[in-house]
Design an enzyme around this catalytic site. Structure first.
Site, PDB file in Angstrom:
ATOM      1  N   GLU A  71       0.833  -1.199   0.000  1.00 50.35           N
ATOM      2  CA  GLU A  71       0.000   0.000   0.000  1.00 50.35           C
ATOM      3  C   GLU A  71       0.873   1.257   0.000  1.00 50.35           C
ATOM      4  O   GLU A  71       0.573   2.240  -0.684  1.00 50.35           O
ATOM      5  CB  GLU A  71      -0.911  -0.027   1.239  1.00 50.35           C
ATOM      6  CG  GLU A  71      -2.161   0.798   1.094  1.00 50.35           C
ATOM      7  CD  GLU A  71      -3.148   0.520   2.241  1.00 50.35           C
ATOM      8  OE1 GLU A  71      -4.009  -0.352   2.062  1.00 50.35           O
ATOM      9  OE2 GLU A  71      -3.026   1.152   3.294  1.00 50.35           O
TER      10      GLU A  71
ATOM     11  N   GLU B 253       2.197   1.777  -3.399  1.00 52.97           N
ATOM     12  CA  GLU B 253       1.134   2.291  -4.268  1.00 52.97           C
ATOM     13  C   GLU B 253       0.907   3.783  -4.002  1.00 52.97           C
ATOM     14  O   GLU B 253       0.739   4.575  -4.939  1.00 52.97           O
ATOM     15  CB  GLU B 253      -0.149   1.498  -4.010  1.00 52.97           C
ATOM     16  CG  GLU B 253      -1.190   1.643  -5.115  1.00 52.97           C
ATOM     17  CD  GLU B 253      -2.496   0.940  -4.771  1.00 52.97           C
ATOM     18  OE1 GLU B 253      -2.518   0.099  -3.857  1.00 52.97           O
ATOM     19  OE2 GLU B 253      -3.505   1.263  -5.424  1.00 52.97           O
TER      20      GLU B 253
ATOM     21  N   CYS C  72      -7.741  -1.988   3.989  1.00 58.36           N
ATOM     22  CA  CYS C  72      -7.532  -3.195   4.797  1.00 58.36           C
ATOM     23  C   CYS C  72      -8.738  -3.571   5.629  1.00 58.36           C
ATOM     24  O   CYS C  72      -8.738  -4.589   6.288  1.00 58.36           O
ATOM     25  CB  CYS C  72      -6.295  -3.052   5.670  1.00 58.36           C
ATOM     26  SG  CYS C  72      -6.050  -1.421   6.279  1.00 58.36           S
TER      27      CYS C  72
ATOM     28  N   SER D   4      -6.879   1.910  -2.345  1.00 58.44           N
ATOM     29  CA  SER D   4      -5.717   1.103  -2.706  1.00 58.44           C
ATOM     30  C   SER D   4      -6.202  -0.278  -3.163  1.00 58.44           C
ATOM     31  O   SER D   4      -7.213  -0.775  -2.677  1.00 58.44           O
ATOM     32  CB  SER D   4      -4.820   0.953  -1.478  1.00 58.44           C
ATOM     33  OG  SER D   4      -3.935  -0.116  -1.644  1.00 58.44           O
TER      34      SER D   4
ATOM     35  N   LYS E 209     -14.659  -9.977   8.384  1.00 65.35           N
ATOM     36  CA  LYS E 209     -13.573 -10.859   7.935  1.00 65.35           C
ATOM     37  C   LYS E 209     -14.107 -12.248   7.577  1.00 65.35           C
ATOM     38  O   LYS E 209     -13.547 -12.937   6.749  1.00 65.35           O
ATOM     39  CB  LYS E 209     -12.525 -11.002   9.030  1.00 65.35           C
ATOM     40  CG  LYS E 209     -11.725  -9.739   9.270  1.00 65.35           C
ATOM     41  CD  LYS E 209     -10.619  -9.579   8.249  1.00 65.35           C
ATOM     42  CE  LYS E 209      -9.905  -8.246   8.437  1.00 65.35           C
ATOM     43  NZ  LYS E 209      -9.170  -7.853   7.235  1.00 65.35           N
TER      44      LYS E 209
ATOM     45  N   GLU F 171     -15.243 -11.730   4.195  1.00 66.46           N
ATOM     46  CA  GLU F 171     -14.132 -11.441   3.284  1.00 66.46           C
ATOM     47  C   GLU F 171     -13.428 -12.713   2.829  1.00 66.46           C
ATOM     48  O   GLU F 171     -13.135 -12.883   1.647  1.00 66.46           O
ATOM     49  CB  GLU F 171     -13.118 -10.508   3.973  1.00 66.46           C
ATOM     50  CG  GLU F 171     -11.999 -10.063   3.039  1.00 66.46           C
ATOM     51  CD  GLU F 171     -10.902  -9.298   3.777  1.00 66.46           C
ATOM     52  OE1 GLU F 171     -10.589  -9.642   4.931  1.00 66.46           O
ATOM     53  OE2 GLU F 171     -10.356  -8.346   3.187  1.00 66.46           O
TER      54      GLU F 171
ATOM     55  N   GLU G  82     -12.957 -13.994  -5.163  1.00 67.84           N
ATOM     56  CA  GLU G  82     -11.639 -13.591  -5.676  1.00 67.84           C
ATOM     57  C   GLU G  82     -10.501 -13.995  -4.750  1.00 67.84           C
ATOM     58  O   GLU G  82      -9.336 -13.894  -5.129  1.00 67.84           O
ATOM     59  CB  GLU G  82     -11.613 -12.087  -5.971  1.00 67.84           C
ATOM     60  CG  GLU G  82     -11.841 -11.168  -4.787  1.00 67.84           C
ATOM     61  CD  GLU G  82     -13.320 -10.834  -4.535  1.00 67.84           C
ATOM     62  OE1 GLU G  82     -14.197 -11.648  -4.889  1.00 67.84           O
ATOM     63  OE2 GLU G  82     -13.587  -9.751  -3.963  1.00 67.84           O
TER      64      GLU G  82
ATOM     65  N   CYS H 262     -10.236  -1.504  14.587  1.00 62.42           N
ATOM     66  CA  CYS H 262     -10.468  -2.932  14.856  1.00 62.42           C
ATOM     67  C   CYS H 262     -10.639  -3.230  16.348  1.00 62.42           C
ATOM     68  O   CYS H 262     -11.326  -4.188  16.710  1.00 62.42           O
ATOM     69  CB  CYS H 262      -9.318  -3.769  14.323  1.00 62.42           C
ATOM     70  SG  CYS H 262      -8.892  -3.352  12.632  1.00 62.42           S
TER      71      CYS H 262
END
Lengths: 590, 159
Positions: free
Chosen positions: A285, A288, A311, A331, A370, A373, A378, A515
Site C-alpha cells: 500500500e 502504491e 484493509c 488502494s 472478515k 471477506e 476472488e 479494529c
C-alpha cells in the site's frame, strides 16, 4: 451556566443539571437501574433511549404512572424510588410479557451467559411466565458473517441506531406494526442481499441472541482434531488488546504471549501473526501511495488521489454498496488477512512441505466482516479459500474456556517464524490511525531516503471520529485524513466525491475505534471508554518493539528476496492485490 | 449489481413526485402517498426509486410502507374498496358489510378480484363516525351502509 436542580432518589439527595434523565441522575449516586433498550455511547455522542422496553421504570411521588427513567427528565424537588415494590412488580410483569414472546433456548443460545435479557430476568427473579400468548416465528437468516434470529428480538432497536445513525449503512429498519413489528432489511430480504457491510456493530450492541456472529468454532475443532490437516493460525493485532477481558483481566491488558500459548495448546501446527501481513500490506500500500503521489507530482491528471486504505473489509463492502462510482480510488492492496492467506498457501506450504489442500489457514479476528471477506470468490483458488475461515475474539475466548485452560496463569510464548515476526508498525493496525501511521513511517523513509528520527506520529493518534494531520516529507507536505465509524467515513467520502477533499491519503476503518472496537470483540455493553484503553495497549506493544517500521522486518525483506520480487511487482499483484465490485442496486429502464 | 426494472415513464413520474416535495427525506410519507395515488400500489421498484431520490435507505422506506395500513405493496383494484373497522363502524355492523363484500367479490381482505376491478381492504377510522358504518370506494364515501346495500352499491360499478 447550567441550571442545577436538587431532587431525591432512593432517599438520597442528588444535584444534577436541568435536563438530566432520571437514569443518569441515579447513576451519579451509584444506583443502577436495569435497562434493555437504552444505550449511551458517550464518546460518540449517541444516546438511544426510545423508552420502549419499559424495564427502567421508576416511581415518582405524586405521579400516577411509573416513568421510564431513560427518557424522563429530573425536576426540582422530585422524590424518585427506583426499586420500590411497585416498581419491582411492574418490571417483573414487563419482563414476563417480553419472555412470553421469546424462545426458551437459553441452554443452547449463543448469547447465553452474555445476554442482557437473561441477566435481567434472573436478577428480577422471574421463575414463571404467567402469560401464554402468541409467539413470533421468523426464518433464521444466515449470512456468511451474521445470523439474525428475530424470534429473539425484543425490539430495543439498538441495532437500528448503530446501522443507521452511527454507520449510516441503512440496512435495517423496524417494519410492520404492533405484534408483527420486527427489525429487518428492506423487503425482508436476507442480510446477504441487503446493503449490510457486516461491520457487526449491530451484533456488538444486541442485548439478546437475536443478532450473533456465524460461529466457526465447531469447524475449527474438527480441523484441529484431524491429523491429516496442517492447521495454521494468524491473529489480528486488536485481538491481543481485548482477549484478556473475557477472562476478567483489566481492560487494556496485553495478552499477546498468553494468546500464543493458548493457540499452541489448542493444537495449531503453527501460530503466526497477522501483524506480519500488516507489514506486508504497508510494503504494497505504501508503494502504491508513493507511485500515485509521484505521478501526481509529475502532473498526471488521471491519477487518483487521495488514496484510501483498503484493509478493512467492512469499509470495502461499504463503498462497493454505497459509493461504487469511486471504487478505483481505494488502494488495491488486499487486507492483511487476505495477504497472509496466499503467502501461507503458496510460499509457506512449500517451505513446510505441505500440499495446499492439506493446509487450513484460520484467522482470529476482532471482526465479523472478515468472515465474509475470506469467503469472497476472488480470494479462492479452485474453490479453496486462501483463508479457510475466521474466528472472532469472542469465539476464541469461548474455545479457550472449553479447552479448560486457565488463561490468566498461562505462560507467555512467542509466535512461530517466518510469519510471526512483525514490527511495531504492524501492531498499531488494530487502532484508528494506526494503518496510516505505519504507512507514513515507511513511505517517509522510502521517499526521502532519510531515517526517521521519531517514529511516533502523535498527530495521527486519537479517538475523534474524523481527524486530519499534515506530515512533512522533507519539504513535501502530505495531508492525511482519518475516519473511523462508517458515518464518519461517509463524510470524508462525500468530500472526495464532490471534489472538496485536499487529502493525499485517507485511512478508513468501519468500526468506531478501528479494529479494537470491532464487531467480534468482547462486548463493551455501551462503555466505549474501553476503546481508548485497548488502543493504548497496542501503542505500548509498538513502543516496546525492537523494530517499528514495516520495511525493516527481516522476514518481509527475505520474503521479497526469495519469493515476491518487489512491492507492487507482478507476483505481488497476483497474490496481494484485488479489485472491487459495484454492488449498488441499479434502476434499469424497461 | 442487482438490477431493478421499471418503465421509463414511471421512473420519470416518480422523480417528478419526489421533486415536487424538494426531494426531502422528511416528506417521505407524502411522496409515498402521491406515488400510490399514481401507481395504485407501491412495489419494491417504486420504493427503491423513492429511496434513491430522497436519499434515505430502502429499509427505511419499506419500514414506513409496512407501518401504515394505507400503503400497499400489492396492486389495488380499479375501484379500491375500504371498509372502516374503527370502533364506531365496527359496533354498527361494519364486519357484516365486510363479510357481504367478500362473499360478492370472492376475494379475501388485501386482495384484488381477478378482473382487476375491485380490491378490499380495511382501515381504521376515516373521521366520519357519524356516518358509521362507512365504506369508501375510490374517492367516494358511502355512509350508514348495511349488508343489504352491498349488492346495489357494487352494481354502480358494473357496466
Amino acid at each position: 451556566m447550567e441550571q442545577m436542580i436538587k431532587l431525591t432518589i432512593d432517599n438520597k439527595e442528588v444535584e444534577v443539571a436541568k435536563g438530566t434523565t432520571m437514569l443518569t441522575a441515579a447513576k451519579q449516586i451509584g444506583v443502577e437501574i436495569p435497562t434493555l433498550c437504552h444505550m449511551h455511547l458517550e464518546d460518540m455522542n449517541i444516546e438511544h433511549n426510545p423508552g420502549g422496553c419499559r424495564i427502567c421504570v421508576v416511581e415518582v411521588d405524586g405521579r400516577r404512572n411509573l416513568a421510564p427513567s431513560c427518557n424522563s427528565k429530573c425536576e426540582a424537588g422530585m422524590n424518585i424510588k427506583t426499586h420500590s415494590m411497585r416498581v419491582l412488580n411492574a418490571r417483573k410483569t414487563v419482563m414476563e410479557l417480553m419472555l412470553s414472546d421469546h424462545p426458551f433456548d437459553c441452554l443452547v443460545c449463543a448469547k447465553s451467559g452474555n445476554c442482557d435479557l437473561q441477566t435481567i430476568a434472573q436478577n428480577l427473579g422471574v421463575r414463571e411466565i404467567h402469560y401464554a400468548g402468541a409467539k413470533s416465528t421468523y426464518k433464521v437468516d444466515t449470512s456468511p458473517a451474521i445470523i439474525r434470529d428475530m424470534d429473539k428480538c425484543i425490539m430495543c432497536r439498538r441495532c437500528e441506531t448503530m446501522c443507521n445513525d452511527v454507520q449510516t449503512v441503512g440496512a435495517l429498519s423496524a417494519i410492520n406494526r404492533g405484534f408483527e413489528s420486527v427489525v429487518a432489511p428492506a423487503f425482508e430480504m436476507d442480510l446477504e442481499k441487503s446493503t449490510c457491510t457486516y461491520c457487526g456493530q449491530c451484533v456488538a450492541v444486541c442485548p439478546t441472541g437475536a443478532l450473533t456472529e456465524k460461529d466457526h468454532t465447531n469447524q475449527l475443532i474438527r480441523d484441529l482434531a484431524n491429523p491429516n490437516k496442517t492447521v495454521v493460525v494468524q491473529t489480528a493485532p486488536a485481538v491481543r488488546a481485548a482477549l484478556g477481558e473475557e477472562f476478567g483481566m483489566e481492560v487494556g491488558t496485553l495478552v499477546t504471549g498468553k494468546m500464543v500459548t493458548a493457540l499452541r495448546n489448542l493444537g495449531f501446527d503453527s501460530v503466526f501473526d497477522t501483524d506480519f501481513a500488516a507489514d506486508l500490506t504497508i510494503m504494497e500500500e505504501g508503494t502504491e501511495l508513493l507511485q500515485r503521489l509521484g505521478a501526481h507530482l509529475k502532473g498526471d491528471k488521471d491519477v487518483k488521489l487521495p488514496i484510501l486504505t483498503s484493509c478493512c473489509p467492512g469499509w470495502v463492502n461499504f463503498f462497493e454498496h454505497h459509493f461504487p462510482e469511486m471504487k478505483d480510488i481505494p488502494s488495491t492492496a488486499r487486507s492483511p488477512q487476505q495477504m497472509f492467506g496466499p503467502i501461507a498457501k503458496n510460499y509457506l506450504a512449500k517451505e513446510m512441505g505441505v500440499k495446499r489442500e492439506d493446509m487450513i489457514v484460520v484467522s482470529i479476528m476482532p471482526c465479523l466482516a472478515k468472515k465474509y471477506e475470506c469467503q469472497r470468490d476472488e480470494f479462492k483458488v479452485d474453490g479453496d479459500p486462501d483463508v479457510n475461515y475466521s474466528i472472532s475474539t469472542r469465539e476464541l475466548a469461548n474455545l479457550i474456556k472449553q479447552a479448560n485452560m486457565d488463561f490468566v496463569t498461562l505462560p507467555e510464548e512467542d509466535f512461530d517464524n517466518p510469519m510471526g515476526e512483525s514490527t511495531g508498525a504492524g501492531v498499531i493496525f488494530g487502532t484508528t490511525g494506526g494503518v496510516i501511521e505505519a504507512a507514513t513511517r515507511t513511505a517517509y523513509e522510502v521517499y526521502t531516503g532519510k531515517t526517521l528520527e521519531k517514529v511516533d506520529f502523535n498527530a495521527l493518534r486519537g479517538m475523534e471520529g474524523i481527524r486530519s494531520a499534515k506530515v512533512d516529507f522533507d519539504g513535501l507536505e502530505l495531508n492525511i485524513g482519518i475516519a473511523h465509524g462508517l458515518g464518519n467515513a461517509r463524510k470524508l467520502l462525500e468530500e472526495v466525491r464532490d471534489g472538496k477533499s485536499n487529502y493525499h491519503a485517507i485511512e478508513i476503518m468501519a468500526c468506531p475505534g478501528g479494529c479494537i472496537g470491532g464487531g467480534g470483540q468482547p462486548l463493551h455493553h455501551g462503555d466505549t471508554s474501553v476503546l481508548a484503553k485497548r488502543a493504548a495497549a497496542l501503542y505500548r506493544e509498538d513502543a516496546g518493539k525492537a523494530i517499528r517500521k514495516s520495511h525493516e522486518n527481516p522476514y518481509i525483506i527475505k520474503l521479497y528476496e526469495e519469493f515476491l520480487g518487489k512491492p507492487c511487482g507482478e507476483l505481488s499483484h497476483k497474490l496481494l492485490h484485488t479489485h472491487y465490485f459495484d454492488k449498488k442496486n441499479e434502476i434499469e429502464i424497461e | 449489481m442487482a438490477k431493478i426494472k421499471l418503465a421509463k415513464d414511471k421512473i420519470e413520474k416518480l422523480i417528478d413526485i419526489c421533486k415536487s416535495f424538494n426531494n426531502e427525506g422528511s416528506e417521505l410519507i407524502n411522496v409515498l402517498h402521491q406515488a400510490q395515488h399514481n401507481f395504485g400500489y407501491l412495489p419494491a421498484e417504486v420504493q427503491e426509486v423513492v429511496a434513491r431520490e430522497l436519499d434515505v435507505s430502502v429499509a427505511h422506506v419499506y419500514g414506513v410502507v409496512t407501518f401504515y395500513s394505507f400503503f400497499t405493496m400489492v396492486p389495488m383494484g380499479e375501484f379500491p374498496i375500504s371498509v372502516c373497522m374503527g370502533t364506531a363502524c365496527y359496533v354498527r355492523g361494519a364486519e357484516k358489510v365486510l363479510e357481504e363484500l367478500k362473499k360478492h367479490l370472492k376475494v379475501p381482505i388485501g386482495e384484488t378480484t381477478e378482473d382487476g376491478k375491485f380490491s378490499i381492504s380495511c382501515l381504521r377510522c376515516v373521521g366520519a363516525c357519524g356516518l358509521a358504518p362507512v365504506v369508501t370506494i375510490g374517492e367516494r364515501t358511502y355512509g350508514r351502509v348495511a349488508a343489504g346495500d352491498v349488492a346495489d352499491i357494487l352494481k354502480e360499478y358494473q357496466n
